[in-house]
Design a protein around this motif. Structure first.
Motif, PDB file in Angstrom:
ATOM      1  N   TYR A 128      -3.512  32.910   5.598  1.00 27.45           N
ATOM      2  CA  TYR A 128      -3.867  32.048   4.401  1.00 27.45           C
ATOM      3  C   TYR A 128      -3.175  32.541   3.210  1.00 27.45           C
ATOM      4  CZ  TYR A 128      -6.501  29.690   0.840  1.00 27.45           C
ATOM      5  OH  TYR A 128      -7.117  29.035  -0.192  1.00 27.45           O
ATOM      6  N   GLN A 129      -3.159  33.860   2.876  1.00 27.00           N
ATOM      7  CA  GLN A 129      -2.340  34.402   1.957  1.00 27.00           C
ATOM      8  C   GLN A 129      -1.021  34.133   2.055  1.00 27.00           C
ATOM      9  OE1 GLN A 129      -3.812  35.444  -0.708  1.00 27.00           O
ATOM     10  NE2 GLN A 129      -5.880  35.223   0.259  1.00 27.00           N
ATOM     11  N   ASN A 166      -0.490  30.756   0.858  1.00 21.78           N
ATOM     12  CA  ASN A 166      -0.456  30.715  -0.749  1.00 21.78           C
ATOM     13  C   ASN A 166       0.820  31.012  -1.484  1.00 21.78           C
ATOM     14  OD1 ASN A 166      -2.014  30.052  -2.809  1.00 21.78           O
ATOM     15  ND2 ASN A 166      -3.295  32.067  -2.739  1.00 21.78           N
ATOM     16  N   LEU A 195      -3.560  27.801  11.215  1.00 22.26           N
ATOM     17  CA  LEU A 195      -4.768  28.309  10.715  1.00 22.26           C
ATOM     18  C   LEU A 195      -6.030  27.565  11.182  1.00 22.26           C
ATOM     19  CD1 LEU A 195      -6.028  30.742   9.526  1.00 22.26           C
ATOM     20  CD2 LEU A 195      -5.388  30.107   7.291  1.00 22.26           C
ATOM     21  N   GLU A 215     -12.955  26.079   7.918  1.00 25.57           N
ATOM     22  CA  GLU A 215     -12.869  26.596   6.625  1.00 25.57           C
ATOM     23  C   GLU A 215     -12.405  25.732   5.321  1.00 25.57           C
ATOM     24  OE1 GLU A 215     -13.466  29.839   5.275  1.00 25.57           O
ATOM     25  OE2 GLU A 215     -12.723  28.802   3.363  1.00 25.57           O
ATOM     26  N   SER A 216     -13.216  25.641   4.468  1.00 21.33           N
ATOM     27  CA  SER A 216     -12.941  24.636   3.332  1.00 21.33           C
ATOM     28  C   SER A 216     -11.796  25.068   2.669  1.00 21.33           C
ATOM     29  CB  SER A 216     -13.952  24.811   2.342  1.00 21.33           C
ATOM     30  OG  SER A 216     -13.792  24.196   1.196  1.00 21.33           O
ATOM     31  N   SER A 217     -11.311  26.151   2.324  1.00 15.94           N
ATOM     32  CA  SER A 217     -10.282  26.649   1.398  1.00 15.94           C
ATOM     33  C   SER A 217      -8.934  26.124   2.050  1.00 15.94           C
ATOM     34  CB  SER A 217     -10.071  27.730   0.984  1.00 15.94           C
ATOM     35  OG  SER A 217     -10.417  28.682   2.419  1.00 15.94           O
ATOM     36  N   VAL A 218      -8.931  26.064   3.309  1.00 19.37           N
ATOM     37  CA  VAL A 218      -7.669  25.779   4.536  1.00 19.37           C
ATOM     38  C   VAL A 218      -7.473  24.295   3.949  1.00 19.37           C
ATOM     39  CG1 VAL A 218      -6.754  25.579   6.489  1.00 19.37           C
ATOM     40  CG2 VAL A 218      -7.884  27.520   5.988  1.00 19.37           C
ATOM     41  N   ALA A 243      -8.461  22.577   1.661  1.00 19.77           N
ATOM     42  CA  ALA A 243      -8.226  22.267   0.134  1.00 19.77           C
ATOM     43  C   ALA A 243      -7.058  22.532  -0.311  1.00 19.77           C
ATOM     44  CB  ALA A 243      -9.438  22.958  -0.768  1.00 19.77           C
ATOM     45  N   LEU A 244      -6.359  23.669   0.336  1.00 18.61           N
ATOM     46  CA  LEU A 244      -4.950  24.104  -0.005  1.00 18.61           C
ATOM     47  C   LEU A 244      -3.928  23.074   0.513  1.00 18.61           C
ATOM     48  CD1 LEU A 244      -3.268  26.269  -1.425  1.00 18.61           C
ATOM     49  CD2 LEU A 244      -3.479  27.722   0.859  1.00 18.61           C
ATOM     50  N   THR A 287      -4.068  20.130  -1.706  1.00 22.16           N
ATOM     51  CA  THR A 287      -2.893  20.315  -2.960  1.00 22.16           C
ATOM     52  C   THR A 287      -1.588  20.114  -2.481  1.00 22.16           C
ATOM     53  OG1 THR A 287      -3.514  22.587  -2.520  1.00 22.16           O
ATOM     54  CG2 THR A 287      -4.290  21.640  -4.554  1.00 22.16           C
ATOM     55  N   ASP A 304     -15.472  24.966  -6.602  1.00 23.15           N
ATOM     56  CA  ASP A 304     -14.548  24.416  -5.878  1.00 23.15           C
ATOM     57  C   ASP A 304     -14.857  22.543  -5.736  1.00 23.15           C
ATOM     58  OD1 ASP A 304     -13.847  26.805  -3.069  1.00 23.15           O
ATOM     59  OD2 ASP A 304     -13.577  26.787  -5.279  1.00 23.15           O
ATOM     60  N   ILE A 317     -12.038  20.187  -6.644  1.00 18.60           N
ATOM     61  CA  ILE A 317     -11.332  19.292  -5.591  1.00 18.60           C
ATOM     62  C   ILE A 317     -11.524  17.785  -5.953  1.00 18.60           C
ATOM     63  CG2 ILE A 317     -11.671  18.456  -3.131  1.00 18.60           C
ATOM     64  CD1 ILE A 317     -12.114  21.220  -2.501  1.00 18.60           C
TER      65      ILE A 317
END
Lengths: 697, 192
Positions: free
Chosen positions: A611-612, A615, A633, A640-643, A645-646, A649, A676, A680
Motif C-alpha cells: 500500500y505504501q 502511495n 493488493l 480494505e477501504s483505503s485501497v 479510496a486510493l 483518487t 474518510d 471521499i
C-alpha cells in the motif's frame, strides 16, 4: 571486607539496593587493580550486570564472557550476552571444552569436603530463601506437575541452574557456587544431580541459588517418594549444618542417577522459570517481591514452583537460614541438588571414581541441551525468529513442552507477527507452567493485537492473583484497559509496573505507547528513552520514538530512530515499512521504494508495504504502476477501504470518472470512519463538476 | 411536536437533555487543547467551572447579553459535536434558552453556524455541528464561540455547568491519505 565472599555479598546487597557504584567498588576495589573478582563466575556475572546498567557495554560483555569461561553452565550470563547482542554461537560457548571444564571442576571438588562447611553456611543464607517455597507446598504440586513434564525445562537462568548444577554435580558442595550464592567455589558446571530422593535436601541447598531450589523441586517432582525422605533430611540438616556423613550412600545413588543426565538437566532446567526472571529482575524490586513470595511459600501456601522460582532467584540473599531448612526438606529436587552439594563434601572415595565417569556423561548431556536452548535464545534475541523456531523444534518433546521453551516459541511467533501461533504457543506455556510469569507481558500484547478482550482480561486477572508484585501482571492489566481505549487507566497500570521493576524495559515502552495515545508526546519521549536506558536493543522503543517524531513532523529524527530500530531488528517488515514512510516524507523516494520492496519480500502477509509503495508511486505520479500494485493488493485483501479510496483518487486524476466513482463507492461501502467518508464524498462531488460543465455547454 | 428527548433538528429545538454522556467511539474530546474564555463571570463561578468535570459547579455570567464562551485553538481543528450540561430544575431562570454557535479564525470573522433553542433542558444537551451534507461533517476552524442569546423566564445572567467539544480521532498512522479498516492492515500497522 577482606574476605572474598563478604565482598561479594556486600556487592550483591548494594546492587539490589541500586547502589551500583558501591557494588562495583566492592567487587573491584579501585586501589587494588589486580585483585581477583570474588566468587568467580558469580562475581563476574554481578559485575557484568553492574556494567550493563551503568552503560558500559563492552566491560559488561567482557565480564559475562569471563563468567561463562569460569563456569560454563552459567546460563544467566549467556542470557545477558544475548540480550546485549554480543553472544557467540551456542555451540562455541556450550561446547566440548565447556563440558571438559565442568568435568574437571566436578572432579576437583570431589575432594574438597572442607569447603563444604563454609559454603554451606553461606548457602544457607542464600538459598534459604530459595528453598523455602519449594518444600512443602511446592513439592506436592510440583510432583504433580512434574509427572507431566519430566523436565520442566525451563532453562531460564542458569544462574540458579548453575548453582544448582554445581550442587548437583554433587561433587562437592562447593560446586554450587553458581552465581548468587556466596560460595566461593566456581564449580558451577557440575552436572545436575539426577533426581534423587536420597539427596539430602539440606545441605547444599541453601547455597543453591534461588532459582535452583525451586525449579528443582519441580523437576524432581516426578519422584514422589522422596518427599518423606526430604523431610527427614531436612531434620538432619537442621541438626547438623553440614551433613556429610549421610551423603555418602546417597551420593552414590545420585551418581547412579546421573545416567539419566537428562533428568538432571531438567532439574536444572526447571530452574528456568525462575531463572530467567532472576537475571532480569536481579536488581529490581523483585527482591522484595521475592521475599514476599518466599514468605508466602514458607507459610505453606501452595504456590507453584514457578512462583517460587521467580522469587527465589532474587531472593537469594535473603536471610532466613531457617528457610533453608524448610526448603530443603520439601523440595526434592532441591534436595537433590543440595544433597549433591553436601554429598560432595562427604564423597566417599569410591564415589569419586563413579562421579568422574558420570560427570562426563552428565556434563555432555547438559551441554547438548544448553547448546540447543542457547542457540535458540540467541537467535531470537537477534530477531532471527524463524531460525530460532527451527532450533527449538530440535528439542526432545519433554523439553519442548515446558513453560520456558513454549514462551520463547511464543515470543518468536510474536516477533514474526504471527499472532495466532503466538497465542497458541503461549497458551500451551500457561498450561505447562501456569504460575510462571515470564513472557506473559508479551502474551498480553499478543491478545491485545488479536483484540481478544475476554482472554486478555482473564489472563490479567490470573496474573495479578498469582503475583501482585510482578511487573508482567500489571503490564497485562494495562493492555486490557488500553484495548478498551481507556488510556489513562492503562497508563496508570503500566506506571505501577515500572514502579515494581524499573529495570523492566517493556513496562517503560508500554507507558510510552499510552502517552502517545493520549497525545502527550513529551512524556512519551521520556518513557521511551527510559526504556532504552535499560535495554538499548529494545527496538519497540526506537520505533515509538520514530512514530512520535513522525507525528511532530520532525522527519529527520524520525528516520534516524526507525533506522536504529531496523538495525536491531532487520527482519521486521513493519519497521521497514515505517522507515520507508519516513524516507518518503523526506522526499527520498528512491530509498523509500527500495525499503518497501524489502519489506514486501520480508513478510508476504503484510499488506502495508504494498500500500505504501502505491502511495509513494502516486506521489511520484507513476499512476499506472501504482494501480498495478493496488490491483494486486486488492486481490489479496479485498475488503480494505483505503485501497479502493486510493484507486479512486488515481482514476480521478486520470479523469476516468466512472472507474473513480465505482471505487469511491466501494470504499464507502466498507464503512471507513467519518473523516474518510467526508473526504471521499467531497472527492465524488468534485468528480461531477466537470460533467455538469460539459452539459451546460 | 418536539416531545422526543432527542433534538428535533429541523426546528432547532431541544426539549430535554440526557442524563448520561454517551459519545461515539470515533470521537475524542478536544477541549484540553484550547484556550477558554468568557465574556463575563461572577467571582467564584468562572470559566474553570465549565471544564472541571464537576456538575455541581457552574459558570455564572455577570453582564449584558449575549453571554459568550470563546474557545480558541492554536491550529485548525475538526469539530463535530458540542455538548453542554444545563439544568432547568436547578437553574430555572438562569438556564439558557437560545444558543448560537459561531466559528471563524478569530473574533473578527466569526460566522454563525448553528442555533438551538432549548426548552426546559435538564442534563447533557448534544449540539451537532455537522451540516446535512456528508462533506460537512466537521467544522474545521481556529475558533468556536458559544453565545447564550437569551435565558428561560427572561433571566439576565446564565448558568452553564459543563461544556465538552468533540472531534474525530486522528489517523493512528500519520501521513496516510485514508484510515485503515481491515483487520490485516490494522494488525500490521503498529508495533507495540
Amino acid at each position: 571486607m577482606q574476605m572474598a565472599q563478604s565482598r561479594y555479598l556486600f556487592a550483591l546487597s548494594c546492587f539490589q539496593m541500586d547502589l551500583l557504584k558501591e557494588a562495583e567498588a566492592a567487587l573491584c576495589p579501585a586501589n587494588e587493580p589486580g585483585a581477583e573478582i570474588p566468587n568467580g563466575a558469580a562475581g563476574h556475572y554481578l559485575l557484568g550486570l553492574i556494567y550493563r546498567y551503568t552503560d558500559r557495554r563492552k566491560s559488561a560483555v567482557h565480564h559475562f564472557k569471563q563468567a561463562l569461561s569460569v563456569d560454563p553452565l552459567m546460563w544467566a550470563a549467556y542470557e545477558e550476552l544475548c540480550v546485549l547482542g554480543a553472544a557467540e554461537e551456542a555451540t562455541a560457548v556450550f561446547g566440548d571444552a565447556a563440558a571438559l571444564c565442568i568435568q574437571k571442576q566436578y572432579l576437583s571438588h570431589g575432594s574438597a569436603s572442607q569447603s563444604l562447611n563454609m559454603p554451606n553456611e553461606d548457602r544457607s543464607a542464600v538459598s534459604a530463601r530459595n528453598f523455602g517455597p519449594g518444600p512443602d507446598d511446592a513439592s506436592p504440586r510440583q510432583l504433580k506437575h512434574m509427572q507431566g513434564n519430566n523436565l520442566r525445562d525451563i532453562p531460564g537462568n542458569y544462574h540458579g541452574a548453575a548453582a544448582v548444577q554445581s550442587s548437583n554435580g554433587g561433587s562437592s558442595n562447593i560446586s554450587f557456587y553458581n552465581t548468587p550464592s556466596p560460595m566461593v567455589s566456581q564449580l558451577s558446571g557440575v552436572a545436575p544431580p539426577p533426581l534423587y530422593r536420597n539427596v539430602q535436601p539440606n545441605v547444599p541447598n541453601p547455597s543453591i541459588p534461588i532459582a535452583d531450589s525451586s525449579p528443582r523441586s519441580t523437576v524432581n517432582s516426578t519422584i514422589q517418594a522422596p518427599r518423606r525422605k526430604f523431610v527427614d533430611e531436612g531434620k538432619l540438616r537442621k541438626i547438623s549444618g553440614r551433613l556429610f556423613s549421610d551423603s555418602g550412600p546417597r551420593r552414590s545413588t545420585r551418581l547412579s542417577g546421573d545416567g539419566g543426565a537428562n533428568a538432571n538437566v531438567s532439574a536444572t532446567m526447571a530452574v528456568g522459570n525462575g531463572t530467567s526472571n532472576s537475571s532480569k529482575y536481579f536488581g529490581g524490586s523483585k527482591l522484595s517481591s521475592m521475599a514476599f513470595r518466599a514468605v508466602t511459600v514458607r507459610k505453606g501456601q501452595s504456590w507453584t514452583n514457578e512462583n517460587i522460582d521467580e522469587g527465589i532467584r532474587n531472593e537469594n540473599f535473603d536471610d532466613s537460614r531457617s528457610n533453608s531448612t524448610l526448603t530443603t526438606s520439601s523440595s526434592s529436587p532441591s534436595g537433590d541438588t543440595r544433597s549433591l552439594e553436601q554429598e560432595g563434601a562427604v564423597i566417599p572415595i569410591n564415589a569419586d571414581i563413579m562421579n568422574g565417569s558420570r560427570s562426563i556423561s552428565g556434563a555432555s548431556e547438559i551441554m547438548d541441551l544448553l547448546r540447543t536452548l542457547g542457540e535458540g535464545y540467541r537467535l531470537s534475541c537477534m530477531y532471527r525468529c524463524q531460525e530460532a523456531l527451527d532450533v527449538y523444534l530440535k528439542l526432545p518433546q519433554k523439553h519442548y513442552n515446558t513453560g520456558w521453551v513454549l514462551s520463547q516459541v511464543g515470543k518468536a511467533y510474536f516477533e514474526l507477527v504471527d499472532y495466532l501461533e503466538a497465542d497458541w504457543a503461549f497458551s500451551l506455556a500457561r498450561q505447562a507452567s501456569p504460575y510462571s510469569l515470564e513472557g506473559m507481558d508479551m502474551y498480553s500484547t499478543v491478545l491485545y493485537h488479536l483484540k481478544e478482550d475476554m482472554k486478555l482480561s482473564y489472563l490479567a486477572q490470573e496474573l495479578i492473583s498469582t503475583d501482585r508484585l510482578a511487573p508482567e501482571s500489571w503490564c497485562a492489566m494495562g493492555n486490557c484497559y488500553s484495548l478498551q481505549k481507556d488510556h489513562e487507566t492503562a497508563l496508570r497500570n503500566f506506571q505501577r509496573s515500572v514502579q515494581l521493576n524499573p529495570r523492566f524495559a517493556y513496562a517503560h515502552t508500554l507507558c510510552g505507547h499510552e502517552y502517545v495515545a493520549l497525545e502527550d508526546f513529551d512524556n512519551g519521549i521520556k518513557s521511551y528513552q527510559s526504556a532504552l536506558r535499560v535495554d538499548t536493543r529494545h527496538y519497540n522503543s526506537w520505533y515509538g520514538l520514530g512514530m512520535i517524531y513522525l507525528r511532530q513532523e520532525k522527519y529527520e529524527f524520525s528516520e534516524h530512530h526507525f533506522r536504529m530500530a531496523f538495525q536491531i531488528n532487520p527482519y521486521s517488515s513493519v519497521i521497514m515499512c515505517y522507515l520507508g514512510i519516513a524516507l518518503h516524507v523526506l522526499k527520498r523516494n528512491d530509498e523509500a521504494l527500495v525499503i518497501m520492496e524489502k519489506a514486501i519480500l520480508a513478510d508476504k502477509k503484510n499488506p502495508l508495504p504494498m500500500y505504501q509503495k502505491a502511495n509513494i508511486l502516486v506521489s511520484l505520479e507513476k499512476f499506472d504502476e501504482a494501480l498495478e500494485v493496488l490491483e494486486e493488493l486488492k486481490e489479496y485483501i479485498p475488503r480494505e477501504s483505503s485501497v479502493f479510496a486510493l484507486m479512486g483518487t488515481i482514476y480521478k486524476r486520470h479523469n476516468m470518472h466512472e472507474k473513480a466513482m465505482l471505487h469511491f463507492g466501494l470504499a464507502l461501502d466498507l464503512k471507513p470512519p467519518a473523516t474518510d467518508v467526508a473526504a471521499i464524498k467531497s472527492a465524488i462531488e468534485k468528480l461531477h463538476v466537470p460533467d455538469e460543465l460539459e452539459e451546460e455547454m | 411536536m418536539a416531545t422526543e428527548s432527542s433534538e428535533g433538528e429541523e426546528e432547532g429545538k431541544i426539549t430535554s437533555g440526557n442524563h448520561v454522556l454517551i459519545v461515539e467511539d470515533d470521537l475524542r474530546e478536544l477541549g484540553k487543547k484550547a484556550a477558554w474564555s468568557v465574556s463575563s463571570c461572577k467571582p467564584g463561578n468562572g470559566v474553570g467551572s465549565l471544564r472541571d468535570d464537576n456538575l455541581e459547579t457552574y459558570w455564572q455570567s455577570d453582564g449584558a447579553q449575549p453571554h459568550l464562551v470563546n474557545i480558541q485553538f492554536q491550529k485548525k481543528v475538526k469539530l463535530q459535536l458540542v455538548v453542554l450540561y444545563v439544568d432547568f430544575k436547578l437553574d430555572e431562570s438562569y438556564t439558557p434558552s437560545k444558543i448560537s454557535i459561531r466559528s471563524g479564525d478569530g473574533f473578527h470573522n466569526l460566522k454563525e453556524i448553528k442555533t438551538m433553542e432549548l426548552i426546559k433542558p435538564s442534563g447533557w444537551v448534544y449540539v451537532s455541528l455537522s451540516g446535512n451534507d456528508p462533506r460537512e461533517t466537521f467544522v474545521n476552524t481556529f475558533m468556536l464561540q458559544i453565545a447564550v442569546l437569551s435565558n428561560h423566564l427572561n433571566g439576565r445572567d446564565t448558568h452553564v455547568r459543563q461544556i465538552k467539544l468533540y472531534g474525530p480521532r486522528p489517523n493512528p498512522i500519520p501521513h496516510q491519505p485514508f484510515h485503515f479498516t481491515s483487520r490485516e492492515f490494522i494488525t500490521y500497522s503498529c508495533v507495540r
